[in-house]
Design an enzyme around this catalytic site. Structure first.
Site, short mmCIF file in Angstrom:
data_model
loop_
_atom_site.label_atom_id
_atom_site.label_comp_id
_atom_site.label_asym_id
_atom_site.label_seq_id
_atom_site.Cartn_x
_atom_site.Cartn_y
_atom_site.Cartn_z
N LEU A 191 109.46 24.86 5.82
CA LEU A 191 109.13 23.44 5.93
C LEU A 191 108.30 23.01 4.72
O LEU A 191 107.39 23.72 4.31
CB LEU A 191 108.32 23.20 7.21
CG LEU A 191 108.07 21.73 7.53
CD1 LEU A 191 109.33 21.07 8.05
CD2 LEU A 191 106.96 21.59 8.56
N TYR A 240 119.11 27.70 29.79
CA TYR A 240 119.99 26.93 30.66
C TYR A 240 121.23 27.73 31.03
O TYR A 240 121.51 28.76 30.41
CB TYR A 240 120.40 25.60 29.99
CG TYR A 240 121.42 25.74 28.89
CD1 TYR A 240 121.06 26.17 27.61
CD2 TYR A 240 122.77 25.45 29.12
CE1 TYR A 240 122.00 26.29 26.61
CE2 TYR A 240 123.72 25.57 28.12
CZ TYR A 240 123.33 26.00 26.86
OH TYR A 240 124.26 26.13 25.87
N1 PDD Z 1 103.03 22.30 12.10
N2 PDD Z 1 105.47 25.11 8.64
C1 PDD Z 1 105.70 24.92 9.95
C2 PDD Z 1 106.74 25.76 10.61
C3 PDD Z 1 104.96 23.95 10.66
O1 PDD Z 1 105.21 23.77 11.97
C4 PDD Z 1 103.97 23.19 10.00
C5 PDD Z 1 103.16 22.16 10.70
C6 PDD Z 1 103.77 23.43 8.62
C7 PDD Z 1 102.77 22.63 7.79
O2 PDD Z 1 103.21 21.30 7.67
P1 PDD Z 1 102.14 20.09 7.44
O3 PDD Z 1 101.30 20.53 6.30
O4 PDD Z 1 103.03 18.92 7.09
O5 PDD Z 1 101.35 19.90 8.71
C8 PDD Z 1 104.53 24.38 7.98
C9 PDD Z 1 102.34 21.34 12.91
C10 PDD Z 1 100.92 21.14 12.51
C11 PDD Z 1 102.54 21.70 14.39
O6 PDD Z 1 103.69 22.06 14.70
O7 PDD Z 1 101.62 21.59 15.21
#
Ligand code: PDD
Length: 286
Positions: A206, A33
């Site tokens: 995460l 932006y």
């Molecule tokens: N992504 N780390 C990151 C950066 C993520 O974006 C994800 C999940 C995970 C695994 O989290 P979980 O097991 O709760 O799905 C770890 C999702 C699937 C997405 O962005 O499409």
């Protein structure tokens, strides 16, 4: 007077000015932006902002949506339709609308939105005459990867790097060379001593729901786990490498930067955990 916004070729009342829910700016912060000041209906430092816009778009490989001259006409028209004498002009260009996928969409035109707002210069003058207050905080841009925010532009760039290398996932590492996580997954290895490892969850990764489920399964299976970071080099020497996410389940990686992992085939632990994850999650789905 009602405000008017430019959205992808149309000038619309603000209440009707919308982009699609799968606009990548909305889903991934995959957008750039600029904000111009408007003095007497004219743009402040047109070229300074145009140059930075061009650079931001080029850096992110977002197609240039229109020529500088065409964009200037849109900016001027938005100022005119909003009757802004003094104010600001906001321009946002996203990578466009496409079904949600971290990697860049193909043949998708960027979305362009322009809005204008009037500003009463006297208010700023009054404050400037008095002086304004400030506070300080640590710079955390963006150290809070534990929050599942849609601010995913770095993840998008990592996933795209994987795609361009013909790979499935990109493992990201920190300044120490230690793997944090995948662009949309958590990362695991069975190290060269046969120990299952995944990084501990602090602010830098995460807390994957799949990861948490797997921890319970691993305890039940009697597999020993070391929640400790591992380096890229350790991953390349590992017996197994795999990633986990709700969309991916347990996915073995059989090469990393072209280095073969183990014997180049999915390993027994990843294979077993994948089967168990799918079976258990399907059984318990409500
Ligand atoms: N992504 N780390 C990151 C950066 C993520 O974006 C994800 C999940 C995970 C695994 O989290 P979980 O097991 O709760 O799905 C770890 C999702 C699937 C997405 O962005 O499409």
């Amino acid at each position: 007077m009602s405000r008017v916004a430019y959205v992808n070729g149309n000038y619309l009342p603000h209440s009707q000015a919308t982009v699609h829910i799968e606009d990548r700016g909305y889903q991934f912060a995959d957008a750039v932006y600029e904000v111009w000041s408007v003095f007497d209906g004219r743009l402040g430092d047109l070229d300074g902002h145009m140059t930075r816009l061009h650079r931001s778009l080029t850096e992110l490989k977002i197609p240039i949506p229109m020529t500088k001259q065409a964009l200037k006409r849109v900016l001027d028209e938005t100022i005119r339709r909003n009757r802004v004498t003094n104010g600001i002009l906001y321009l946002q260009v996203s990578r466009g609308t496409a079904p949600r996928d971290h990697a860049f969409p193909i043949d998708t035109p960027p979305s362009v939105v322009v809005t204008a707002k009037r500003i009463d210069l006297r208010k700023g003058e009054a404050l400037a005459a008095k002086g304004a207050a400030g506070v300080t905080r640590p710079d955390i841009r963006w150290g809070r990867c534990d929050i599942k925010t849609v601010g995913l532009l770095p993840n998008v760039l990592a996933k795209q790097a994987a795609r361009e290398a013909g790979a499935y996932e990109c493992l990201m590492y920190d300044e120490m060379g230690l793997v944090t996580e995948g662009s949309s997954t958590n990362a695991w290895i069975v190290d060269e001593n046969g120990k299952l490892r995944t990084r501990d969850t602090q602010a830098n990764i995460l807390r994957g729901v799949t990861r948490t489920q797997l921890l319970a399964m691993i305890a039940e299976e009697g597999v020993e786990l070391d929640e400790r970071p591992f380096s890229v080099e350790e991953a390349k020497r590992a017996r197994e490498v795999f990633v986990t996410a709700s969309s991916t389940f347990v996915m073995p990686l059989v090469s990393l930067d072209g280095t073969r992992i183990g014997d180049g085939k999915p390993g027994p632990i990843a294979t077993r955990l994948r089967e168990r994850y799918i079976d258990d999650t399907r059984r318990d789905a409500i």
